[in-house]
Scaffold this active site. Structure first.
Site, PDB file in Angstrom:
ATOM      1  N   ARG A   1     -28.654  47.987   9.694  1.00 51.29           N
ATOM      2  CA  ARG A   1     -29.729  47.262  10.404  1.00 51.29           C
ATOM      3  C   ARG A   1     -30.980  48.138  10.505  1.00 51.29           C
ATOM      4  O   ARG A   1     -32.100  47.659  10.353  1.00 51.29           O
ATOM      5  CB  ARG A   1     -29.268  46.866  11.813  1.00 51.29           C
TER       6      ARG A   1
ATOM      7  N   GLU B   1     -12.019  37.309  18.914  1.00 52.50           N
ATOM      8  CA  GLU B   1     -13.120  36.859  18.049  1.00 52.50           C
ATOM      9  C   GLU B   1     -12.651  36.539  16.630  1.00 52.50           C
ATOM     10  O   GLU B   1     -12.607  37.420  15.767  1.00 52.50           O
ATOM     11  CB  GLU B   1     -14.230  37.928  17.986  1.00 52.50           C
TER      12      GLU B   1
ATOM     13  N   SER C   1     -23.345  35.048  17.197  1.00 47.77           N
ATOM     14  CA  SER C   1     -24.490  34.363  16.571  1.00 47.77           C
ATOM     15  C   SER C   1     -24.356  34.334  15.053  1.00 47.77           C
ATOM     16  O   SER C   1     -24.874  33.404  14.417  1.00 47.77           O
ATOM     17  CB  SER C   1     -25.818  34.971  17.007  1.00 47.77           C
ATOM     18  N   GLY C   2     -23.738  35.319  14.454  1.00 50.34           N
ATOM     19  CA  GLY C   2     -23.338  35.241  13.047  1.00 50.34           C
ATOM     20  C   GLY C   2     -24.453  35.254  12.022  1.00 50.34           C
ATOM     21  O   GLY C   2     -24.213  34.918  10.869  1.00 50.34           O
ATOM     22  N   GLY C   3     -25.676  35.577  12.445  1.00 52.06           N
ATOM     23  CA  GLY C   3     -26.788  35.593  11.491  1.00 52.06           C
ATOM     24  C   GLY C   3     -27.781  34.455  11.710  1.00 52.06           C
ATOM     25  O   GLY C   3     -28.773  34.354  10.996  1.00 52.06           O
TER      26      GLY C   3
ATOM     27  N   ARG D   1     -27.140  40.066  16.960  1.00 52.51           N
ATOM     28  CA  ARG D   1     -28.423  39.888  16.275  1.00 52.51           C
ATOM     29  C   ARG D   1     -29.349  38.900  16.976  1.00 52.51           C
ATOM     30  O   ARG D   1     -30.556  39.123  17.059  1.00 52.51           O
ATOM     31  CB  ARG D   1     -28.185  39.449  14.827  1.00 52.51           C
TER      32      ARG D   1
ATOM     33  N   LYS E   1     -14.272  34.251  21.570  1.00 52.31           N
ATOM     34  CA  LYS E   1     -15.605  34.444  20.966  1.00 52.31           C
ATOM     35  C   LYS E   1     -15.596  33.850  19.561  1.00 52.31           C
ATOM     36  O   LYS E   1     -15.292  34.530  18.580  1.00 52.31           O
ATOM     37  CB  LYS E   1     -15.943  35.937  20.918  1.00 52.31           C
TER      38      LYS E   1
END
Ligand code: 13P
Length: 348
Positions: A39, A183, A267-269, A300, A225
């Site tokens: 990142r 998750e 959120s996964g992107g 993110r 999650k």
């Protein structure tokens, strides 16, 4: 008199409820060093331990963070780090009224015999690691399983192996007095449709809850999650916010027992705005028809604007913290069903 395990169970229930209380949610800041470096590299920040420390100091010292954030998920390096003035991060977090948590899986590796699929590792020695994290101050833990969607996948072997690992991790967490954040992430990559994501997510969740039952995990003392049910990133048809909200909550209603106190999405992107808008729509449209809290556990979708503003520079810390606080507030509003696009224009 209460037995130790009863006291433990009540502590787990109290922590799980606190994590999804009111309109709060979780902030995931548990990127492993390679992921954090990736990142940083994307926005041109040096990939050093000091840069990672400085960035995490920025996050945990954000004024007002505890208004919307109930818990933060840390990484092994981060939970041991300190502010520049020597104060341990864990103390800063607790003093802000936030519950510290820790990522405990050791990453997703290729699953033998299953090209294109992953199995999450980290069970060996986990009992001892959990005991140490509890002693440091963590009160919950996270383990992420990754499920890819594509031609002929996910396979039964991938779903079953990951569900069993999640359940074994969750049972060990509860034994150690830590609330497991379970998750199972169905990835957005690919051209699959929203319907296909819904089918896979339902299958994965049913399998996970089957394994949690077999491993005697107390559902009242855990948080799920999951991914939202979304069309693949390259699917030509991209449904609107309300359709995503409906597909997601319908899937969860079928597969997640009512005893689970809270569901906190990854959120996964997705962009920060879309993640907030979709969570908001779920809370508006299913206000009186859902047994669990619908919350967030974003990395993110909360951090990205702040990371871009910070850029590794001391002078931009206050502006980056404002951006982080703003995204946390938007998600708090989404929990109440009060988020709207105007919120994005009025903060700066
Ligand atoms: P994202 O919200 O960026 O998907 O991260 C959440 C998380 O904790 C992934 O494990």
């Amino acid at each position: 008199m209460q037995s130790v395990s009863e006291m433990n169970a009540q502590g787990l229930i109290d922590t799980a409820r606190a994590l999804v209380a009111g309109d709060k949610g979780l902030l995931a800041m548990d990127e492993s060093n390679p992921t954090c470096n990736k990142r940083f590299a994307m926005v041109g920040i040096p990939q050093t331990e000091e840069a990672r420390r400085a960035y995490r100091e920025l996050i945990v010292t954000t004024p007002g963070l505890g208004e919307c954030i109930s818990g933060v998920i840390l990484y092994d390096e981060t939970i041991r780090q300190r502010k520049k003035d020597g104060t341990p991060f864990i103390k800063v977090i607790i003093d802000a009224g936030i519950i510290p948590g820790i990522k405990v899986d050791t990453g997703a590796k290729n699953l033998a015999g299953h090209p294109g699929e992953k199995i999450t590792e980290g069970l060996d020695g986990l009992r001892e690691r959990l005991a140490e994290y509890f002693q440091i101050g963590a009160r919950f833990a996270k383990w992420r399983a990754v499920i890819a969607v594509g031609a002929g996948i996910p396979s039964r072997g991938c779903i079953e192996a990951n569900a069993q690992a999640l359940a074994r991790y969750a049972a060990l967490c509860q034994e150690a007095g830590l609330v497991p954040i379970v998750e199972p992430e169905v990835l957005m990559d690919g051209e699959h449709t929203l319907n296909r994501c819904g089918e896979v997510t339902e299958d994965v969740l049913r399998t996970v809850f089957g394994q949690l039952f077999i491993q005697r995990v107390a559902l009242e003392g855990m948080i799920l999650k999951p991914n939202m049910v979304l069309p693949g990133l390259t699917c030509p048809k991209q449904e609107g916010v309300d359709e995503v909200a409906d597909a997601t909550v319908k899937c969860l209603l079928r597969a997640v027992p009512a005893a689970v106190p809270g569901i906190a999405f990854l959120s996964g992107g997705q962009s920060g705005e879309l993640a907030s808008a979709r969570l908001n729509a779920m809370n508006v449209r299913f206000k009186s028809r859902r047994p669990w809290a619908l919350a967030f556990s974003f990395a993110r979708a909360i951090q990205q604007p702040a990371l871009e503003i910070w850029h590794g520079r001391e002078a931009t810390v206050p502006a980056a913290q404002q951006a982080l606080y703003h995204r946390a507030r938007c998600n708090g509003a989404a929990r109440r069903g009060e988020y709207n696009a105007a919120m994005e224009r009025t903060w700066a």
